[in-house]
Design a protein around this motif. Sequence first.
Motif, mmCIF file in Angstrom:
data_model
loop_
_atom_site.group_PDB
_atom_site.id
_atom_site.type_symbol
_atom_site.label_atom_id
_atom_site.label_comp_id
_atom_site.label_asym_id
_atom_site.label_seq_id
_atom_site.Cartn_x
_atom_site.Cartn_y
_atom_site.Cartn_z
ATOM 1 N N HIS A 113 0.860 -7.646 12.684
ATOM 2 C CA HIS A 113 2.783 -8.034 13.172
ATOM 3 C C HIS A 113 3.634 -6.226 13.383
ATOM 4 N N VAL A 153 6.650 -4.825 15.587
ATOM 5 C CA VAL A 153 8.056 -4.785 16.266
ATOM 6 C C VAL A 153 8.661 -4.290 16.210
ATOM 7 N N PHE A 165 12.168 -1.772 17.788
ATOM 8 C CA PHE A 165 13.548 -2.471 18.044
ATOM 9 C C PHE A 165 13.522 -0.984 18.774
ATOM 10 N N TYR A 169 5.879 -2.698 10.631
ATOM 11 C CA TYR A 169 4.465 -3.031 10.799
ATOM 12 C C TYR A 169 3.793 -3.896 9.755
ATOM 13 N N LYS A 205 7.968 -15.137 7.500
ATOM 14 C CA LYS A 205 9.259 -16.064 8.597
ATOM 15 C C LYS A 205 10.235 -16.504 8.174
ATOM 16 N N TYR A 213 14.458 -12.970 5.953
ATOM 17 C CA TYR A 213 13.713 -12.228 7.113
ATOM 18 C C TYR A 213 15.302 -12.963 7.961
ATOM 19 N N ARG A 220 20.298 -7.902 15.589
ATOM 20 C CA ARG A 220 20.838 -8.567 16.607
ATOM 21 C C ARG A 220 21.426 -8.138 16.966
ATOM 22 N N ARG A 272 20.928 -4.190 18.390
ATOM 23 C CA ARG A 272 19.566 -4.434 19.126
ATOM 24 C C ARG A 272 20.211 -4.231 20.660
ATOM 25 N N ARG A 324 14.085 -5.856 21.697
ATOM 26 C CA ARG A 324 12.896 -6.288 20.396
ATOM 27 C C ARG A 324 12.243 -6.569 20.954
ATOM 28 N N MET A 325 10.873 -6.337 21.192
ATOM 29 C CA MET A 325 9.503 -6.381 20.948
ATOM 30 C C MET A 325 8.338 -6.627 20.377
ATOM 31 N N ALA A 326 7.417 -7.578 19.780
ATOM 32 C CA ALA A 326 6.718 -7.678 19.675
ATOM 33 C C ALA A 326 5.422 -8.639 19.243
ATOM 34 N N ASP A 374 1.850 -10.217 17.640
ATOM 35 C CA ASP A 374 1.083 -10.319 16.165
ATOM 36 C C ASP A 374 -0.429 -10.313 17.327
#
Length: 97
Positions: free
Chosen positions: A4, A6, A8, A55, A68, A73, A81, A84, A87-89, A91
């Motif tokens: 996972h 992500v 930012f 990571y 999550k 979380y 939020r 930022r 945000r790109m994630a 998995d």
Amino acid sequence: MIRHIVFFRARDRADVGRVLEGLSILKTIPHSSRLEVTLNGKVDQLGNDVDVVVYGEFTDAAALAAYKAHPTYQESIDRVRPLRDVRMAADYEVTVD
């Protein structure tokens, strides 16, 4: 295993440290086998749009879902939020020998 990742980017450069702090609480959630929260080294010649990287490694989809669903979380989301811009994630599953 599921990885996972992500990325930012802070809206304001002055808030990068606060984004890092807000994401660092994720490390207290017990469902990952590995979790890193770090500043981007910004050494890429083509783009340095990412400020902070999360990571994580999870044994399976259930472990990622439990991570999550943990209240910490949501607390991290609530802190980060407003600060930022991006945000790109991603998995993905990997086979571990």
